[in-house]
Design a protein around this motif. Structure first.
Motif, short mmCIF file in Angstrom:
data_model
loop_
_atom_site.label_atom_id
_atom_site.label_comp_id
_atom_site.label_asym_id
_atom_site.label_seq_id
_atom_site.Cartn_x
_atom_site.Cartn_y
_atom_site.Cartn_z
N GLY A 57 -4.01 -9.24 -2.49
CA GLY A 57 -3.13 -8.18 -2.98
C GLY A 57 -3.92 -6.97 -3.44
O GLY A 57 -3.56 -5.83 -3.13
N GLU A 58 -5.01 -7.22 -4.14
CA GLU A 58 -5.78 -6.09 -4.67
C GLU A 58 -6.54 -5.36 -3.56
O GLU A 58 -6.67 -4.13 -3.58
CB GLU A 58 -6.71 -6.59 -5.78
N VAL A 59 -7.02 -6.12 -2.56
CA VAL A 59 -7.67 -5.47 -1.41
C VAL A 59 -6.66 -4.57 -0.69
O VAL A 59 -6.96 -3.43 -0.33
CB VAL A 59 -8.27 -6.52 -0.44
N LEU A 60 -5.45 -5.10 -0.50
CA LEU A 60 -4.42 -4.29 0.18
C LEU A 60 -4.11 -3.02 -0.61
O LEU A 60 -3.95 -1.94 -0.02
CB LEU A 60 -3.14 -5.11 0.36
N GLU A 61 -4.05 -3.15 -1.92
CA GLU A 61 -3.72 -1.96 -2.72
C GLU A 61 -4.86 -0.93 -2.67
O GLU A 61 -4.63 0.27 -2.55
CB GLU A 61 -3.40 -2.36 -4.16
N MET A 62 -6.10 -1.42 -2.71
CA MET A 62 -7.24 -0.49 -2.65
C MET A 62 -7.29 0.19 -1.27
O MET A 62 -7.46 1.41 -1.17
CB MET A 62 -8.55 -1.22 -2.94
N ALA A 63 -7.14 -0.62 -0.21
CA ALA A 63 -7.17 -0.04 1.14
C ALA A 63 -5.98 0.90 1.34
O ALA A 63 -6.07 1.89 2.06
CB ALA A 63 -7.17 -1.15 2.19
N GLY A 64 -4.87 0.55 0.68
CA GLY A 64 -3.67 1.37 0.81
C GLY A 64 -3.90 2.81 0.38
O GLY A 64 -3.28 3.73 0.94
N VAL A 65 -4.77 3.02 -0.58
CA VAL A 65 -5.06 4.40 -1.02
C VAL A 65 -5.69 5.16 0.15
O VAL A 65 -5.34 6.31 0.43
CB VAL A 65 -5.99 4.38 -2.25
N TRP A 66 -6.64 4.52 0.86
CA TRP A 66 -7.27 5.19 2.02
C TRP A 66 -6.22 5.48 3.10
O TRP A 66 -6.28 6.49 3.78
CB TRP A 66 -8.35 4.28 2.63
N LEU A 67 -5.27 4.55 3.22
CA LEU A 67 -4.31 4.65 4.33
C LEU A 67 -3.10 5.49 4.01
O LEU A 67 -2.19 5.62 4.82
CB LEU A 67 -3.86 3.23 4.73
N GLY A 68 -3.07 6.07 2.81
CA GLY A 68 -1.93 6.92 2.44
C GLY A 68 -0.66 6.14 2.21
O GLY A 68 0.45 6.64 2.46
#
Ligand SMILES: Cc1ncc(COP(=O)(O)O)c(C=O)c1O
Length: 423
Positions: free
Chosen positions: A81-92
């Protein structure tokens, strides 16, 4: 050996010591490309021994943990979940976005195609779905089409290697479920016009997947380093899914990618569920069943170890090396870039292919330990440049010049090889 018997590697009668196993690994890997030393311009990424040590320790601790069922491993649920949220910032990502952790770019792409297929199965009467994509889009889309019985309509790219949006518009019909763009595409390293592709998808009421497996990390930071990066992520209206590989420019262990959807409903079509066997309810998010926690933990660890400033620094290093390489080839008497790199990958050709065979250059480079990808059409060499290359790029360029001279003098020819193997 008795007649009819054949030689095969047998399990040892008695177990080997950890020390002799380590020695065997050393012996077996003597011919492997020395990617930790920056010799690989393909297949492997390295941000230095400290990052590698963090990734390997995290992988070791969670290698036996199984993300098939995170009820038993809440640690993996939290880390994913936390990896997805961090990557989500890069992905807009927006508040509506939702994603999954996958084993790599190929699985992310397979899942984006499956989700789109099943969404259209549910919402429309389409029975023969097709996907419209440029010839530059990754081979994983061919795999997805083969696995999920979807027709692919590949449209030739423009002379600048970018997607031909008008040509793609002409290929869309009532059975189209998805349009694809890449940020950047692999073969020449340029970014497709994502806003135009997404607008086309919106007009035709179809999905738009952005393959940012290569660029999802680096474009986010190149933009912040002051480079002009055109819009490429979920912030673009009409983009419905996007993939980014953490095991590339995220510098984590192999087996780590993210597929992010614009909304939760689309994501719901990715999963698989059955209760038609004697083992009860079975559900899984992606292609795999059992899924090692190692790659998840390594991704979480490396992203925390590097932090935002670490990725900014590594992206700057990789871009410095990319620009040196690009500049060298731009002024080279015998080589030319196919395109100026938009991110951290590029490819180049021989000015006179009848006099200089670029695959022979790659063969000569390999004799010196440098691994460079070969591709066609057109006959070209491909380099993926990452942080480890900043310190070795001058040596690589000196060897490249010598190898070009040898290939020219001897008139050698070489072979295109393959991007992947079946062995
Ligand atoms: C643009 C792009 N998409 C997808 C992939 C597939 O990724 P993987 O090899 O991790 O499955 C690659 C791999 O190089 C790529 O460059």
């Amino acid at each position: 050996m008795k007649p009819g018997q054949f030689e095969q590697h047998a399990i040892p009668a008695n177990g080997m010591s950890a020390q002799s196993i380590s020695t065997a690994f050393d012996q077996m890997s003597t011919q492997d490309v020395r990617w930790r030393d920056g010799k690989a311009f393909s297949l492997a990424y390295n941000a230095g021994p400290d990052v590698l040590a963090v990734a390997e320790e995290a992988y070791r601790r969670f290698s036996g943990a199984n993300a098939l069922n995170t009820a038993a491993f809440p640690s993996l649920r939290q880390m994913q979940g936390e990896v997805l949220e961090m990557a989500g910032v890069w992905l807009g990502s927006t508040t509506n976005s939702a994603g999954y952790f996958t084993s790599g770019g190929t699985e992310s792409i397979l899942m984006a195609v499956k989700a789109a297929r099943d969404q259209f199965r549910s919402d429309s009467s389409i029975t023969h779905p097709n996907i419209v994509l440029p010839t530059s889009a990754h081979a994983a889309f061919d795999k997805a089409a083969a696995y999920f019985s979807v027709e692919l309509r590949r449209v030739a790219v423009l002379p600048n290697w970018r997607a031909d949006v008008a040509g793609m518009a002409a290929a869309v019909d009532q059975n189209t479920i998805m349009i694809v763009g890449s940020a950047p595409q692999y073969p020449q390293g340029v970014i497709d016009d994502i806003p135009e592709l997404a607008a086309l998808a919106q007009r035709r009421g179809v999905n738009c997947h952005v393959d940012a497996c290569m660029g999802g990390v680096s474009l986010a930071y190149l933009g912040r380093l002051g480079y002009q990066i055109p819009p490429w992520n979920l912030q673009v209206d009409g983009v419905t899914s996007i993939s980014v590989d953490l095991h590339k420019f995220g510098y984590t262990s192999k087996g780590a990618s993210v597929i992010m959807y614009a909304n939760k409903r689309l994501r719901s079509f990715q999963g698989f569920f059955t209760d038609q066997w004697l083992g009860g309810i079975y559900a899984s998010s992606g292609m795999l069943g059992t899924k090692s926690g190692g790659a998840i933990a390594a991704a979480w660890a490396v992203m925390h170890f590097l932090g935002d400033d670490g990725y900014l620094r590594l992206t700057r290093s990789a871009r410095v090396a990319t620009e040196k390489l690009a500049q060298h080839i731009t002024t080279h008497p015998h080589l030319s870039l196919l395109a100026q790199p938009d991110a951290l990958l590029l490819s180049f050709v021989a000015n006179e292919p009848t006099r200089l065979n670029v695959y022979a250059v790659a063969d000569e480079m390999w004799k010196r330990g440098w691994y460079i990808d070969r591709q066609e059409p057109p006959q070209s060499l491909h380099c993926t440049v990452n942080a480890v290359h900043e310190t070795v790029i001058d040596d690589m360029l000196a060897d490249l010049d010598s190898c070009v001279s040898i290939a020219l003098d001897t008139g050698m020819s070489g072979d295109v090889g393959a991007y992947g193997t079946l062995s």
